[in-house]
Design a protein around this motif. Sequence first.
Motif, PDB file in Angstrom:
ATOM      1  N   LEU A 137       0.857  -1.186   0.000  1.00 16.57           N
ATOM      2  CA  LEU A 137       0.000   0.000   0.000  1.00 16.57           C
ATOM      3  C   LEU A 137       0.889   1.230   0.000  1.00 16.57           C
ATOM      4  CD1 LEU A 137      -2.856   1.193   0.150  1.00 16.57           C
ATOM      5  CD2 LEU A 137      -2.657   1.142   2.640  1.00 16.57           C
ATOM      6  N   SER A 138       0.771   2.046  -1.032  1.00 14.42           N
ATOM      7  CA  SER A 138       1.579   3.250  -1.163  1.00 14.42           C
ATOM      8  C   SER A 138       0.797   4.447  -0.632  1.00 14.42           C
ATOM      9  CB  SER A 138       1.973   3.476  -2.629  1.00 14.42           C
ATOM     10  OG  SER A 138       2.659   4.690  -2.782  1.00 14.42           O
ATOM     11  N   VAL A 139       1.466   5.278   0.177  1.00 15.00           N
ATOM     12  CA  VAL A 139       0.829   6.442   0.784  1.00 15.00           C
ATOM     13  C   VAL A 139       1.682   7.669   0.491  1.00 15.00           C
ATOM     14  CG1 VAL A 139      -0.070   7.484   2.889  1.00 15.00           C
ATOM     15  CG2 VAL A 139      -0.084   4.999   2.638  1.00 15.00           C
ATOM     16  N   ALA A 140       1.075   8.672  -0.150  1.00 10.43           N
ATOM     17  CA  ALA A 140       1.737   9.948  -0.401  1.00 10.43           C
ATOM     18  C   ALA A 140       1.311  10.942   0.668  1.00 10.43           C
ATOM     19  CB  ALA A 140       1.400  10.474  -1.793  1.00 10.43           C
ATOM     20  N   LEU A 141       2.285  11.559   1.338  1.00 12.41           N
ATOM     21  CA  LEU A 141       2.018  12.520   2.415  1.00 12.41           C
ATOM     22  C   LEU A 141       2.167  13.930   1.865  1.00 12.41           C
ATOM     23  CD1 LEU A 141       4.107  10.842   5.269  1.00 12.41           C
ATOM     24  CD2 LEU A 141       1.730  10.421   4.647  1.00 12.41           C
ATOM     25  N   HIS A 142       1.066  14.668   1.837  1.00 11.49           N
ATOM     26  CA  HIS A 142       1.084  16.069   1.406  1.00 11.49           C
ATOM     27  C   HIS A 142       0.905  16.936   2.657  1.00 11.49           C
ATOM     28  CE1 HIS A 142       0.787  14.798  -2.824  1.00 11.49           C
ATOM     29  NE2 HIS A 142      -0.113  13.922  -2.411  1.00 11.49           N
ATOM     30  N   PHE A 143       2.020  17.423   3.210  1.00  8.20           N
ATOM     31  CA  PHE A 143       1.994  18.163   4.464  1.00  8.20           C
ATOM     32  C   PHE A 143       1.301  19.507   4.273  1.00  8.20           C
ATOM     33  CE2 PHE A 143       5.585  15.260   4.855  1.00  8.20           C
ATOM     34  CZ  PHE A 143       5.328  14.692   6.084  1.00  8.20           C
ATOM     35  N   GLU A 144       0.405  19.821   5.201  1.00  8.27           N
ATOM     36  CA  GLU A 144      -0.417  21.020   5.073  1.00  8.27           C
ATOM     37  C   GLU A 144       0.369  22.291   5.369  1.00  8.27           C
ATOM     38  OE1 GLU A 144      -3.700  20.379   7.654  1.00  8.27           O
ATOM     39  OE2 GLU A 144      -4.493  18.658   6.527  1.00  8.27           O
ATOM     40  N   SER A 145       1.270  22.272   6.342  1.00 10.77           N
ATOM     41  CA  SER A 145       2.016  23.479   6.712  1.00 10.77           C
ATOM     42  C   SER A 145       3.512  23.272   6.571  1.00 10.77           C
ATOM     43  CB  SER A 145       1.682  23.870   8.160  1.00 10.77           C
ATOM     44  OG  SER A 145       1.959  22.799   9.043  1.00 10.77           O
ATOM     45  N   GLY A 146       3.939  22.497   5.591  1.00 10.91           N
ATOM     46  CA  GLY A 146       5.351  22.264   5.361  1.00 10.91           C
ATOM     47  C   GLY A 146       5.821  20.974   6.009  1.00 10.91           C
ATOM     48  N   PRO A 147       6.808  20.297   5.397  1.00  8.36           N
ATOM     49  CA  PRO A 147       7.293  19.013   5.924  1.00  8.36           C
ATOM     50  C   PRO A 147       8.166  19.218   7.154  1.00  8.36           C
ATOM     51  CG  PRO A 147       8.587  19.655   4.022  1.00  8.36           C
ATOM     52  CD  PRO A 147       7.502  20.693   4.151  1.00  8.36           C
ATOM     53  N   PRO A 148       8.441  18.149   7.921  1.00  3.61           N
ATOM     54  CA  PRO A 148       9.355  18.248   9.061  1.00  3.61           C
ATOM     55  C   PRO A 148      10.783  18.520   8.614  1.00  3.61           C
ATOM     56  CG  PRO A 148       7.976  16.263   9.184  1.00  3.61           C
ATOM     57  CD  PRO A 148       7.798  16.835   7.826  1.00  3.61           C
ATOM     58  N   GLN A 149      11.625  18.837   9.600  1.00  6.33           N
ATOM     59  CA  GLN A 149      13.026  19.111   9.312  1.00  6.33           C
ATOM     60  C   GLN A 149      13.693  17.889   8.695  1.00  6.33           C
ATOM     61  OE1 GLN A 149      14.529  22.019   9.957  1.00  6.33           O
ATOM     62  NE2 GLN A 149      16.624  21.505   9.440  1.00  6.33           N
ATOM     63  N   GLY A 150      14.392  18.080   7.586  1.00 10.33           N
ATOM     64  CA  GLY A 150      15.101  16.996   6.925  1.00 10.33           C
ATOM     65  C   GLY A 150      14.283  16.200   5.929  1.00 10.33           C
ATOM     66  N   VAL A 151      13.007  16.562   5.722  1.00 12.84           N
ATOM     67  CA  VAL A 151      12.146  15.844   4.779  1.00 12.84           C
ATOM     68  C   VAL A 151      11.974  16.692   3.523  1.00 12.84           C
ATOM     69  CG1 VAL A 151       9.860  14.871   4.373  1.00 12.84           C
ATOM     70  CG2 VAL A 151      10.932  14.627   6.616  1.00 12.84           C
TER      71      VAL A 151
END
Length: 262
Positions: free
Chosen positions: A46-60
Amino acid sequence: MSGPQGTQVAGGADFRPRVERLLTDILGLMGFPARLDLQDAADGSLSVALHFESGPPQGVEAGKRSQVLDSLQFLLNKMLHRPGVERRWVMLGAGGHPEPRPRREAAQAQASAPVATVAQVAAAAPAPPARTAPAPAAPPARAARGAQPAAQTPKAAAAQQVAAKGAETDERSVQCEEDAVLREAVRKLAEKSASLGRFYAFAAMKTEDRARVLRAVEGVGGVKVAAEGEGRNRRVVFTPAKPAPMPKRSMLPDDDEDDIDA
């Protein structure tokens, strides 16, 4: 759903809702909510794409692997794959779906390919030509007194540069400008680590940022801050002088708890 032998199948009707619920809860606790796009991969995962709402975490970064996503993916699969359940792997990607893994059948076929023995290779190889006795080598000429050493070859110089890059830099000797916002946040975290007895760590930081962190905590008592690890695994660790155990209510549910399937 149940398998032929009565085992529960991980890819049942409730699998996607469980993945979505667990990911939403974990990302919410991290402070990085994201919109989830789930789809079935060609290899059965199962593939999951993460579209961060307020920007990705540090290093991502979008489209790239990172320690944060690898750790989150490992934690998620450990929570989903309980004993007696057929496993279905979940892959995570930032800003898009991750690249598919190589098919297991191809890897197994490559592993089971026949391997020629040493005797078979020796029998198939042509006989080597007869060798004549080599002439004795001339003794090396002694360097003249006071002569300059020979220039270093490019290959030796490149090897020396690689060895120099492999040694980790001492962050405390790095010269960089001070960041007032980072300094204030780091000192608060150091004081929190000392007062609560908690361990904290900064990962996926540049050398200059690690140097800023180590300078910012100078003078804060009750906690030891140091850089540990090598390469992309290098991090800044906050170690309290008096560690305290975490309360049970703040810990993530264990694999065997029933509230995961609730």
